[in-house]
Design a protein around this motif. Structure first.
Motif, PDB file in Angstrom:
ATOM      1  N   GLN A 188       0.806  -1.217   0.000  1.00  0.00           N
ATOM      2  CA  GLN A 188       0.000   0.000   0.000  1.00  0.00           C
ATOM      3  C   GLN A 188       0.838   1.265   0.000  1.00  0.00           C
ATOM      4  O   GLN A 188       0.303   2.349  -0.190  1.00  0.00           O
ATOM      5  CB  GLN A 188      -0.937   0.006   1.213  1.00  0.00           C
ATOM      6  CG  GLN A 188      -2.170  -0.860   1.058  1.00  0.00           C
ATOM      7  CD  GLN A 188      -3.233  -0.539   2.087  1.00  0.00           C
ATOM      8  OE1 GLN A 188      -2.947  -0.032   3.167  1.00  0.00           O
ATOM      9  NE2 GLN A 188      -4.486  -0.829   1.753  1.00  0.00           N
ATOM     10  N   ASP A 189       2.144   1.113   0.201  1.00  0.00           N
ATOM     11  CA  ASP A 189       3.002   2.301   0.262  1.00  0.00           C
ATOM     12  C   ASP A 189       4.393   1.911  -0.219  1.00  0.00           C
ATOM     13  O   ASP A 189       5.185   1.337   0.519  1.00  0.00           O
ATOM     14  CB  ASP A 189       3.064   2.837   1.690  1.00  0.00           C
ATOM     15  CG  ASP A 189       3.739   4.199   1.784  1.00  0.00           C
ATOM     16  OD1 ASP A 189       4.698   4.442   1.025  1.00  0.00           O
ATOM     17  OD2 ASP A 189       3.312   5.014   2.624  1.00  0.00           O
ATOM     18  N   SER A 225       1.980  -2.053  -6.398  1.00  0.00           N
ATOM     19  CA  SER A 225       1.201  -1.115  -5.600  1.00  0.00           C
ATOM     20  C   SER A 225      -0.279  -1.478  -5.707  1.00  0.00           C
ATOM     21  O   SER A 225      -0.772  -1.805  -6.791  1.00  0.00           O
ATOM     22  CB  SER A 225       1.420   0.318  -6.091  1.00  0.00           C
ATOM     23  OG  SER A 225       2.768   0.692  -5.941  1.00  0.00           O
ATOM     24  N   ASP A 227      -4.394  -1.676  -3.259  1.00  0.00           N
ATOM     25  CA  ASP A 227      -5.174  -1.439  -2.036  1.00  0.00           C
ATOM     26  C   ASP A 227      -5.383  -2.702  -1.210  1.00  0.00           C
ATOM     27  O   ASP A 227      -5.894  -2.627  -0.094  1.00  0.00           O
ATOM     28  CB  ASP A 227      -6.540  -0.848  -2.399  1.00  0.00           C
ATOM     29  CG  ASP A 227      -6.418   0.521  -3.043  1.00  0.00           C
ATOM     30  OD1 ASP A 227      -5.475   1.257  -2.684  1.00  0.00           O
ATOM     31  OD2 ASP A 227      -7.257   0.851  -3.904  1.00  0.00           O
ATOM     32  N   THR A 228      -5.026  -3.870  -1.765  1.00  0.00           N
ATOM     33  CA  THR A 228      -5.193  -5.127  -1.037  1.00  0.00           C
ATOM     34  C   THR A 228      -3.825  -5.769  -0.874  1.00  0.00           C
ATOM     35  O   THR A 228      -3.400  -6.584  -1.702  1.00  0.00           O
ATOM     36  CB  THR A 228      -6.133  -6.080  -1.799  1.00  0.00           C
ATOM     37  OG1 THR A 228      -7.358  -5.411  -2.084  1.00  0.00           O
ATOM     38  CG2 THR A 228      -6.434  -7.317  -0.954  1.00  0.00           C
ATOM     39  N   PRO A 229      -3.092  -5.382   0.171  1.00  0.00           N
ATOM     40  CA  PRO A 229      -1.701  -5.829   0.310  1.00  0.00           C
ATOM     41  C   PRO A 229      -1.591  -7.300   0.698  1.00  0.00           C
ATOM     42  O   PRO A 229      -2.526  -7.907   1.212  1.00  0.00           O
ATOM     43  CB  PRO A 229      -1.158  -4.922   1.411  1.00  0.00           C
ATOM     44  CG  PRO A 229      -2.359  -4.557   2.219  1.00  0.00           C
ATOM     45  CD  PRO A 229      -3.493  -4.470   1.253  1.00  0.00           C
TER      46      PRO A 229
END
Length: 255
Positions: A188-189, A225, A227-229
């Protein structure tokens, strides 16, 4: 083990020997080492040739009330953690904590396998194990060329027993011959990931197909990258099947 390296990607399963038989049949996986502990037993496999490939670990619960049993009950089979070897565990832990990450389960007293664990966070959503050992695994060529294993020569976890529990695996013939490629990890980062993997764990970094390729001597991670790591699977090269699904993750033929 004197340098930073990726050691293996680990998967939680209900039946490690059953999965190992499948991976041996379809991909030619060969056992490296395995042990039994109070709450789980594990088997480490090499999937590849004498020159290249990667290591994959299968974790199976022992009993019904341990951390791995709870993991499987809540999440099912699938990726459990990533393991990296480091030259100085104390220093690696210090630097990880300086990033604001939480480290638990430190054991600096067992030279054959000193370890610590970075707790899952919103960035990666997976456990990351750091380890230091005064022993090393046999070379892939030695593993492929022989069924003999010397447990005393390989890294060993404190309190482990029964290092040859997995030997019935040799009864399964290898019908396919594949090799394990990069593990795929969603973050996510990306900046936080780079501070950990490049800044602390000394990964080589390059761009590849819109993602980052993080490389070490024994393998690589494709960092995406999203949203669902978490770990989504790994690349396969060759073998007798197009893909192997382990729960939510996929080992998939890479073109």
């Amino acid at each position: 083990m004197s340098d930073f390296d990726i050691d293996h990607t680990s998967f939680a399963v209900h039946d490690a020997l059953g999965w190992a038989r499948r991976l041996r049949r379809d991909l030619g996986a060969v056992p490296i080492t395995g042990e039994v502990l109070a709450e789980f037993r594990y088997l480490l496999l090499h999937v590849g040739t004498a020159d290249t490939g990667g290591r994959l670990e299968l974790l199976e619960p022992v009993g019904t009330d341990g951390f791995l049993s709870r993991f499987l009950a809540s999440r099912g089979e699938g990726p459990h953690h990533l393991t990296f070897t480091v030259p100085d565990l104390h220093e690696a832990v210090r630097r990880v904590r300086a990033l604001g990450m939480t480290v638990v389960g430190e054991d600096h007293e067992h030279p054959s396998w000193r370890e610590a664990f970075i707790m899952p966070d919103p960035v990666h959503r997976t456990v990351i194990q750091l380890a230091q050992s005064d022993k090393s695994y046999p070379k892939p060529g030695e593993l492929i060329g022989s069924t003999d294993r010397d447990p005393s020569a390989s890294p060993s976890v404190a309190g482990a027993t029964d290092p040859l529990w997995w030997t019935p695996l040799w009864d399964t013939p290898a019908e396919g011959h594949g090799r394990l490629g990069a593990t795929h990890l969603v973050s996510q980062d990306r900046d936080v990931s780079l501070r950990l993997f490049e800044g602390v764990l000394d990964a080589g970094v390059s761009e590849r197909d819109g993602s980052l390729e993080l490389t070490w001597p024994s393998g690589s991670i494709h960092l995406h990258s999203g949203d669902t790591p978490g770990i989504t699977g790994a690349d396969l090269h060759g073998g007798s099947v197009e893909a192997v699904d382990i729960g939510s993750s996929r080992l998939q033929r890479h073109v």
